[in-house]
Design an enzyme around this catalytic site. Sequence first.
Site, PDB file in Angstrom:
ATOM      1  N   HIS A 247       0.871  -1.237  -0.179  1.00  0.00           N
ATOM      2  CA  HIS A 247      -0.025   0.016   0.026  1.00  0.00           C
ATOM      3  C   HIS A 247       0.815   1.359  -0.081  1.00  0.00           C
ATOM      4  CE1 HIS A 247      -3.505  -2.306   2.179  1.00  0.00           C
ATOM      5  NE2 HIS A 247      -2.771  -3.084   1.015  1.00  0.00           N
TER       6      HIS A 247
ATOM      7  N   ARG B  29      -7.569   3.449   0.332  1.00  0.00           N
ATOM      8  CA  ARG B  29      -6.776   2.406   0.704  1.00  0.00           C
ATOM      9  C   ARG B  29      -5.272   2.461  -0.175  1.00  0.00           C
ATOM     10  NH1 ARG B  29      -6.382  -3.305  -0.568  1.00  0.00           N
ATOM     11  NH2 ARG B  29      -5.885  -4.411   1.581  1.00  0.00           N
TER      12      ARG B  29
ATOM     13  N   GLY C 233      -9.188  -2.755  -3.617  1.00  0.00           N
ATOM     14  CA  GLY C 233     -10.183  -3.245  -2.400  1.00  0.00           C
ATOM     15  C   GLY C 233      -9.219  -4.000  -1.507  1.00  0.00           C
TER      16      GLY C 233
ATOM     17  N   GLU D 224     -12.003  -0.518  -7.204  1.00  0.00           N
ATOM     18  CA  GLU D 224     -12.960   0.605  -7.452  1.00  0.00           C
ATOM     19  C   GLU D 224     -12.395   1.445  -8.457  1.00  0.00           C
ATOM     20  OE1 GLU D 224     -14.275   1.297  -2.832  1.00  0.00           O
ATOM     21  OE2 GLU D 224     -13.121   3.072  -4.047  1.00  0.00           O
TER      22      GLU D 224
ATOM     23  N   TYR E  71     -13.445   9.289   0.364  1.00  0.00           N
ATOM     24  CA  TYR E  71     -13.720   7.950  -0.488  1.00  0.00           C
ATOM     25  C   TYR E  71     -14.031   6.799   0.601  1.00  0.00           C
ATOM     26  CZ  TYR E  71     -13.793  10.992  -4.380  1.00  0.00           C
ATOM     27  OH  TYR E  71     -14.196  11.809  -5.172  1.00  0.00           O
TER      28      TYR E  71
END
Length: 382
Positions: free
Chosen positions: A174, A236, A255, A261, A271
């Site tokens: 991430h 995310r 996700g 998304e 969001y």
Amino acid sequence: MRRTTAAFLAGLVGAALLAGCANDDGDDGAAPPSPIPSATSPASTPTASPTPSTPGPPPELAVAGEVTRDLDVPWGLAFLPDGSALVSERDTGLIKRVATDGRVSRVGSVPGVRSQGEGGLLGIAVAPTFAQDQLLYVYFTADDDNRIVRMTYDGTRLGRPDLLVDGIPSGGRHNGGRLVFGPDRMLYAGTGESGDPPLGQDRGSLGGKILRIAPDGSIPRDNPFPASYVWTYGHRNVQGLAFDASGRLWASEFGQQTWDELNLIEKGRNYGWPEVEGRGGDPRFVDPVAQWATDDASPSGVVVAGDAVYMAALRGERLWQIPITSQGAGSPRAFFAGTYGRMRTVGLAPDGALWLMTSNTDGRAEGGPREGDDRILRVALR
């Protein structure tokens, strides 16, 4: 957050991992991805809100050949005024130039890059003023954080980096990393929450955000939150950013276990992550305009060409074409499912073709890389 010196330290990336993340850069290593359905099967059709029809159907796609091959975990792609492109390699920390005839030359390495997990040398963007100032912007993982620097490229070698933004949270997963210049000539950066979900809702953190940055690294005065780079929050792991002809910003996002998304970005909005994944119908948050089961996407780079968004999919191993309208997104369509493996980045070349970059050397391709990986494919819009 801004620094003007080019002397900055390097070290190892922090390996903060989020337990139970089944859709991080395409696989969590716990189990192989589920079988890939065909582009016409119900499982591979993302949901999207009804929208007005587009002026005409988006074009068919066909691979017209390879631009080049044998790249090592390519990640970022940015075109130069002469039609050639610069490619960043995540794990080597190298920037390479790919000529229009496919010849590859080494431009140089970015000092301070530390590759671990999904971190390393990530996004790259050429300044809209490149013809005058030769400025290039890159996003990378350093010892304790992710950073954005700018440097010159004179056609032969890189200049000394100037550190613009630091303190973007980093982790084994991430890290975000995509960079794009908007029609306002501001730099937009997608970041991840580094495996710490609450950072997405923390406006005091640069993680889990889309940032808007002036070309000199300062904070634009018209950003939505005082003295902050933050443009939107509640993300995310933003992996793709692209503007359409109307100046709207589109963003792809990983996700966790249910929904990937595609979002239409609105200044200052929330969001939803980690409060909601995919469409939640909660008025506090902006719902995505399209969502996919995670096996069908794990979305990465996006680009807009004509009246469609094109979105590269890692675990989904396909290129998604999503018609766009003044209201949102139409029904997405998949191309090349399972044919070329994992897809990391897609860009629009000056001649109007798409360059589609695979990501099979990143250690997550089922069965390992194929001969010639990683490659850039030339995709004709017919």
